[in-house]
Design a protein around this motif. Structure first.
Motif, PDB file in Angstrom:
ATOM      1  N   GLY A 131       0.813  -1.214   0.000  1.00 35.37           N
ATOM      2  CA  GLY A 131       0.000   0.000   0.000  1.00 35.37           C
ATOM      3  C   GLY A 131       0.839   1.253   0.000  1.00 35.37           C
ATOM      4  N   ALA A 132       0.444   2.214  -0.820  1.00 37.86           N
ATOM      5  CA  ALA A 132       1.235   3.430  -1.030  1.00 37.86           C
ATOM      6  C   ALA A 132       1.468   4.197   0.263  1.00 37.86           C
ATOM      7  CB  ALA A 132       0.528   4.325  -2.053  1.00 37.86           C
ATOM      8  N   LYS A 140       3.130   5.225  -8.137  1.00 43.36           N
ATOM      9  CA  LYS A 140       2.559   5.435  -9.473  1.00 43.36           C
ATOM     10  C   LYS A 140       3.614   5.310 -10.566  1.00 43.36           C
ATOM     11  CE  LYS A 140      -1.088   8.492  -7.741  1.00 43.36           C
ATOM     12  NZ  LYS A 140      -1.655   9.861  -7.782  1.00 43.36           N
ATOM     13  N   ASP A 141       4.877   5.346 -10.147  1.00 40.67           N
ATOM     14  CA  ASP A 141       5.992   5.188 -11.091  1.00 40.67           C
ATOM     15  C   ASP A 141       6.237   3.692 -11.277  1.00 40.67           C
ATOM     16  OD1 ASP A 141       8.473   4.942 -12.377  1.00 40.67           O
ATOM     17  OD2 ASP A 141       9.244   6.779 -11.447  1.00 40.67           O
ATOM     18  N   ARG A 143       8.332   1.904 -12.907  1.00 39.52           N
ATOM     19  CA  ARG A 143       9.708   1.411 -12.810  1.00 39.52           C
ATOM     20  C   ARG A 143      10.133   1.267 -11.355  1.00 39.52           C
ATOM     21  NH1 ARG A 143      13.126  -2.065 -14.778  1.00 39.52           N
ATOM     22  NH2 ARG A 143      15.308  -1.393 -14.703  1.00 39.52           N
ATOM     23  N   GLU A 144       9.733   2.212 -10.498  1.00 37.17           N
ATOM     24  CA  GLU A 144      10.081   2.119  -9.085  1.00 37.17           C
ATOM     25  C   GLU A 144       9.533   0.833  -8.470  1.00 37.17           C
ATOM     26  OE1 GLU A 144      12.003   3.911  -7.291  1.00 37.17           O
ATOM     27  OE2 GLU A 144      12.252   5.796  -8.355  1.00 37.17           O
ATOM     28  N   SER A 145       8.308   0.479  -8.820  1.00 40.00           N
ATOM     29  CA  SER A 145       7.722  -0.755  -8.298  1.00 40.00           C
ATOM     30  C   SER A 145       8.364  -1.990  -8.910  1.00 40.00           C
ATOM     31  CB  SER A 145       6.210  -0.766  -8.553  1.00 40.00           C
ATOM     32  OG  SER A 145       5.558   0.194  -7.747  1.00 40.00           O
ATOM     33  N   GLU A 146       8.675  -1.944 -10.189  1.00 36.77           N
ATOM     34  CA  GLU A 146       9.301  -3.095 -10.846  1.00 36.77           C
ATOM     35  C   GLU A 146      10.615  -3.464 -10.182  1.00 36.77           C
ATOM     36  OE1 GLU A 146       9.644  -1.861 -14.890  1.00 36.77           O
ATOM     37  OE2 GLU A 146       7.656  -2.626 -15.456  1.00 36.77           O
ATOM     38  N   LEU A 147      11.403  -2.458  -9.823  1.00 35.50           N
ATOM     39  CA  LEU A 147      12.703  -2.706  -9.203  1.00 35.50           C
ATOM     40  C   LEU A 147      12.567  -3.372  -7.840  1.00 35.50           C
ATOM     41  CD1 LEU A 147      14.473   0.642 -10.129  1.00 35.50           C
ATOM     42  CD2 LEU A 147      15.042  -1.626 -11.017  1.00 35.50           C
ATOM     43  N   ARG A 148      11.432  -3.151  -7.180  1.00 35.00           N
ATOM     44  CA  ARG A 148      11.198  -3.699  -5.849  1.00 35.00           C
ATOM     45  C   ARG A 148      10.260  -4.907  -5.877  1.00 35.00           C
ATOM     46  NH1 ARG A 148      11.724   1.848  -5.726  1.00 35.00           N
ATOM     47  NH2 ARG A 148      12.768   2.818  -3.919  1.00 35.00           N
TER      48      ARG A 148
END
Length: 234
Positions: A131-132, A140-141, A143-148
């Motif tokens: 959760g944000a 919402k970015d 790429r930021e979520s993909e990396l994590r």
């Protein structure tokens, strides 16, 4: 870090990353309830040296909470520090964690072969599953979520990784990770859904089995297999 026996022998050690948000560490050395032992006390009681590293921004450390990005470097740096301590068997340094800690250690296993084995309890598919409002980056970015997102990097795991969850916990997360590890098949990953346990009560009984396995893990190659023992848990 726990006291290292000064007995002229080399000892196994585990770095443990507790769950929750923020990078502080609290009261990890005391007793903990059997149904929520987030300090994984069975390792300590079995004689395994334990290290609880606070990460960037926690306990007065420089930097800031990055919610599972820079913290992975902190975990690897903790392993480098631990390996330099007298009495530590550098070939028997393990890594474990629970919940958000479980997600972080899974990410660490995906980018490093530093650890002899990794034990991840209740990890998420991605940090943004939490959760944000709990996270320190812009969810919402993409790429930021993909990396994590551990689910994106499972094929890179090349050291033994054991993932656990109680059937009454986030079972769907474990099932999804297991299915992703089958396509393509990664022989280093092992998944266990524990009946009669939830996201928290799974910790202490499983850690007792893991601690005993770590103490006995003295062969050249890791040969741990918990299937039969875990099926017998009450």
């Amino acid at each position: 870090m726990g006291e290292i026996p000064d007995d002229g022998r080399l000892h196994p050690a585990i770095i443990w990353i507790s769950g929750g948000f923020g990078n502080d560490i609290g009261g990890v050395w005391g007793e903990h309830p059997a149904d929520n032992d987030q300090a994984a006390t069975p390792f300590r009681k079995a004689g395994v040296v334990m290290m609880f590293p606070s990460q960037r921004g926690g306990n007065g450390n420089p930097g800031y909470d990055e919610s599972g990005f820079g913290e992975i470097d902190d975990i690897l740096a903790a392993a480098d520090f631990l390996a330099k301590q007298k009495g530590i068997d550098t070939n028997r340094i393990y890594l474990g964690g629970h919940s958000t800690g479980g997600t972080k250690v899974l990410l660490a296993a995906e980018c490093s072969k530093r650890f002899r084995a990794v034990f991840s309890f209740g990890p998420a598919l991605s940090m943004d599953n939490y959760g944000a409002e709990e996270l320190a980056y812009d969810t919402k970015d993409k790429r930021e979520s993909e990396l994590r997102s551990p689910m994106n990097w499972l094929p890179s795991i090349s050291t033994p990784v054991f993932v656990f969850e109680g059937k009454g916990g986030n079972a769907e997360m474990l099932q999804a990770l297991s299915e992703l590890s089958e396509n393509p098949r990664n022989p280093y990953t092992h998944y266990y859904l524990i009946r009669g346990k939830n996201h928290f009560s799974v910790l202490q009984p499983v850690c007792k089995l893991l601690a005993a396995a770590v103490v006995a893990d003295t062969t050249a190659k890791v040969t741990m297999d918990f299937g039969e023992a875990l099926s017998a848990l009450k």
